[in-house]
Design an enzyme around this catalytic site. Structure first.
Site, PDB file in Angstrom:
ATOM      1  N   LYS A  59      57.495  40.670  28.316  1.00 27.08           N
ATOM      2  CA  LYS A  59      57.898  39.250  28.330  1.00 27.08           C
ATOM      3  C   LYS A  59      58.169  38.661  26.949  1.00 27.08           C
ATOM      4  O   LYS A  59      59.065  37.837  26.789  1.00 27.08           O
ATOM      5  CB  LYS A  59      56.818  38.416  29.022  1.00 27.08           C
ATOM      6  CG  LYS A  59      56.793  38.657  30.513  1.00 27.08           C
ATOM      7  CD  LYS A  59      55.806  37.766  31.219  1.00 27.08           C
ATOM      8  CE  LYS A  59      55.809  38.139  32.696  1.00 27.08           C
ATOM      9  NZ  LYS A  59      54.911  37.365  33.503  1.00 27.08           N
ATOM     10  N   ASP A  96      57.258  31.451  35.189  1.00 27.03           N
ATOM     11  CA  ASP A  96      55.813  31.484  35.431  1.00 27.03           C
ATOM     12  C   ASP A  96      55.178  30.099  35.300  1.00 27.03           C
ATOM     13  O   ASP A  96      54.210  29.785  35.984  1.00 27.03           O
ATOM     14  CB  ASP A  96      55.123  32.423  34.428  1.00 27.03           C
ATOM     15  CG  ASP A  96      55.454  33.880  34.681  1.00 27.03           C
ATOM     16  OD1 ASP A  96      55.881  34.222  35.797  1.00 27.03           O
ATOM     17  OD2 ASP A  96      55.276  34.683  33.738  1.00 27.03           O
TER      18      ASP A  96
HETATM   19  N1  LIG Z   1      50.562  35.828  39.439  1.00 26.49           N
HETATM   20  C1  LIG Z   1      51.628  35.957  38.664  1.00 26.49           C
HETATM   21  O1  LIG Z   1      52.751  35.581  39.008  1.00 26.49           O
HETATM   22  C2  LIG Z   1      51.451  36.552  37.298  1.00 26.49           C
HETATM   23  C3  LIG Z   1      52.311  36.194  36.240  1.00 26.49           C
HETATM   24  C4  LIG Z   1      52.097  36.748  34.981  1.00 26.49           C
HETATM   25  C5  LIG Z   1      51.057  37.659  34.797  1.00 26.49           C
HETATM   26  N2  LIG Z   1      50.254  37.990  35.849  1.00 26.49           N
HETATM   27  C6  LIG Z   1      49.129  38.928  35.668  1.00 26.49           C
HETATM   28  O2  LIG Z   1      48.357  38.507  34.556  1.00 26.49           O
HETATM   29  C7  LIG Z   1      47.814  39.618  33.857  1.00 26.49           C
HETATM   30  C8  LIG Z   1      48.197  39.524  32.373  1.00 26.49           C
HETATM   31  O3  LIG Z   1      49.616  39.597  32.250  1.00 26.49           O
HETATM   32  P1  LIG Z   1      50.362  39.272  30.864  1.00 26.49           P
HETATM   33  O4  LIG Z   1      51.810  39.359  31.135  1.00 26.49           O
HETATM   34  O5  LIG Z   1      49.786  38.031  30.236  1.00 26.49           O
HETATM   35  O6  LIG Z   1      49.902  40.542  29.980  1.00 26.49           O
HETATM   36  P2  LIG Z   1      49.820  40.690  28.395  1.00 26.49           P
HETATM   37  O7  LIG Z   1      50.793  39.819  27.709  1.00 26.49           O
HETATM   38  O8  LIG Z   1      49.843  42.162  28.135  1.00 26.49           O
HETATM   39  O9  LIG Z   1      48.326  40.125  28.043  1.00 26.49           O
HETATM   40  C9  LIG Z   1      47.181  40.801  28.490  1.00 26.49           C
HETATM   41  C10 LIG Z   1      45.947  39.953  28.223  1.00 26.49           C
HETATM   42  O10 LIG Z   1      44.806  40.637  28.759  1.00 26.49           O
HETATM   43  C11 LIG Z   1      43.848  40.831  27.688  1.00 26.49           C
HETATM   44  N3  LIG Z   1      43.134  42.067  27.878  1.00 26.49           N
HETATM   45  C12 LIG Z   1      43.637  43.305  28.155  1.00 26.49           C
HETATM   46  N4  LIG Z   1      42.642  44.199  28.231  1.00 26.49           N
HETATM   47  C13 LIG Z   1      41.481  43.530  27.996  1.00 26.49           C
HETATM   48  C14 LIG Z   1      40.106  43.909  27.947  1.00 26.49           C
HETATM   49  N5  LIG Z   1      39.711  45.189  28.148  1.00 26.49           N
HETATM   50  N6  LIG Z   1      39.185  42.948  27.709  1.00 26.49           N
HETATM   51  C15 LIG Z   1      39.568  41.672  27.511  1.00 26.49           C
HETATM   52  N7  LIG Z   1      40.846  41.245  27.531  1.00 26.49           N
HETATM   53  C16 LIG Z   1      41.793  42.168  27.774  1.00 26.49           C
HETATM   54  C17 LIG Z   1      44.681  40.863  26.437  1.00 26.49           C
HETATM   55  O11 LIG Z   1      43.864  40.627  25.333  1.00 26.49           O
HETATM   56  P3  LIG Z   1      44.282  41.238  23.877  1.00 26.49           P
HETATM   57  O12 LIG Z   1      45.266  40.249  23.293  1.00 26.49           O
HETATM   58  O13 LIG Z   1      42.997  41.313  23.125  1.00 26.49           O
HETATM   59  O14 LIG Z   1      44.905  42.594  24.119  1.00 26.49           O
HETATM   60  C18 LIG Z   1      45.658  39.716  26.728  1.00 26.49           C
HETATM   61  O15 LIG Z   1      45.041  38.461  26.567  1.00 26.49           O
HETATM   62  C19 LIG Z   1      48.377  40.849  34.575  1.00 26.49           C
HETATM   63  O16 LIG Z   1      47.413  41.309  35.493  1.00 26.49           O
HETATM   64  C20 LIG Z   1      49.598  40.330  35.311  1.00 26.49           C
HETATM   65  O17 LIG Z   1      49.893  41.083  36.481  1.00 26.49           O
HETATM   66  C21 LIG Z   1      50.418  37.449  37.084  1.00 26.49           C
END
Ligand SMILES: NC(=O)c1ccc[n+]([C@@H]2O[C@H](COP(=O)([O-])OP(=O)(O)OC[C@H]3O[C@@H](n4cnc5c(N)ncnc54)[C@H](OP(=O)(O)O)[C@@H]3O)[C@@H](O)[C@H]2O)c1
Length: 271
Positions: A59, A96
């Site tokens: 993204k 989103d």
């Molecule tokens: N419902 C919906 O429509 C929707 C929309 C968007 C996203 N989502 C969901 O939201 C989640 C995140 O998506 P994203 O696009 O924001 O991903 P992203 O940009 O890769 O961000 C991931 C986030 O998770 C944290 N994280 C990953 N592993 C971790 C761990 N072991 N302990 C603590 N924090 C951890 C990361 O922290 P760091 O910065 O420290 O790595 C970061 O804050 C996914 O499951 C996705 O499927 C859902």
């Protein structure tokens, strides 16, 4: 496009719309490694795609690749939806933001972002949309905590004084007096450990939302429900942002109906 992507329920969701409208088309999951993103996006036009959605981890990087970005996506710093224009150029936006707000309001109609402090866990692409949406709807205090503090600080700088960064080690305390808690990390998703968060300081009347939707009830939502908090799952966010994409791709206005929700819910593990 995502990496990984096969867990996504977007194909089931968009192909439901193709069937509903009787359109000859299909929505396919494309597993694109990060270093292949630009080539994959440039292939959309020659392959005849109307557009695509982006999920983890594309993204933020896609912002620098597409030809034009609307002001919303620019402000958020992340693109979730791309439209291929008639001349083959790529236009990006972020669905989103509205997906999060519409879902929260559909599940909790009396929700107000200005009801009190909001604690947001995570600072990735999803968090950017959530924080923008909260500020847009009047939130005055957002306590933002992320495992990698620097990423939360960048977000706070971009989004202004309402965002207060809290140390990851102090995250439990960020819940004290909060009116809302939102998990935007990938923790709690099937295959990942539950989010490590102690809810004891969270007021009983706080709203707890998770943007993770696989499973439908994450360990965080289950714990919140058990202690009496109202909860909002992440599936509706996916459904609402998909409807916005159809307006952009095909000028059609599908709705999030109980039947649509039930169809996609049936494909999800419940816990
Ligand atoms: N419902 C919906 O429509 C929707 C929309 C968007 C996203 N989502 C969901 O939201 C989640 C995140 O998506 P994203 O696009 O924001 O991903 P992203 O940009 O890769 O961000 C991931 C986030 O998770 C944290 N994280 C990953 N592993 C971790 C761990 N072991 N302990 C603590 N924090 C951890 C990361 O922290 P760091 O910065 O420290 O790595 C970061 O804050 C996914 O499951 C996705 O499927 C859902």
């Amino acid at each position: 496009m995502g990496w990984p992507v096969m867990h996504s329920r977007s194909p089931a969701l968009h192909n439901y719309f193709f069937k509903q409208y009787g359109l000859a088309g299909t929505y396919v999951p494309l597993a694109i490694a990060p270093d292949g993103l630009e080539a994959a996006l440039r292939a959309l036009a020659p392959l005849g795609f109307a557009g695509c959605n982006l999920t983890i981890p594309h993204k933020e990087r896609a912002l620098a690749i597409v030809d034009e970005v609307d002001s919303l996506a620019r402000r958020i710093g992340a693109i979730s939806c791309i439209v291929v224009r008639p001349d083959g150029s790529l236009w990006g936006t972020n669905n989103d933001v509205h997906g999060f707000a519409r879902n929260t309001l559909q599940q909790q109609p009396d929700w107000r972002a200005d009801a009190g402090p909001a604690a947001v866990i995570g600072a990735g692409g999803g968090a950017r949309a959530v924080v923008y949406s909260l500020i847009d709807r009047g939130a005055r205090e957002i306590r933002l905590t992320n495992r990698t503090r620097e990423r939360a600080e960048t977000l706070a700088r971009e989004f202004g004084p309402a965002v207060h960064v809290v140390n990851w080690d102090d995250r439990d305390r960020a819940l004290d007096g909060a009116a809302m808690l939102v998990n935007t990390t990938s923790q709690g998703m099937t295959g990942q450990p539950p989010l490590d968060l102690d809810l004891r300081a969270l007021p009983a009347d706080a709203l707890v939302a998770d943007i993770v939707y696989i499973p439908l009830e994450t360990p965080l939502l289950a714990a919140a429900r058990r202690r009496g908090n109202r909860t909002v799952d992440g599936l509706g966010m996916l459904l609402h942002q998909a409807c916005i994409a159809w307006k952009l791709w095909f000028d059609l206005d599908p709705e999030v109906t109980p039947e649509l929700r039930a169809t996609i819910e049936a494909t999800l593990p419940r816990t």
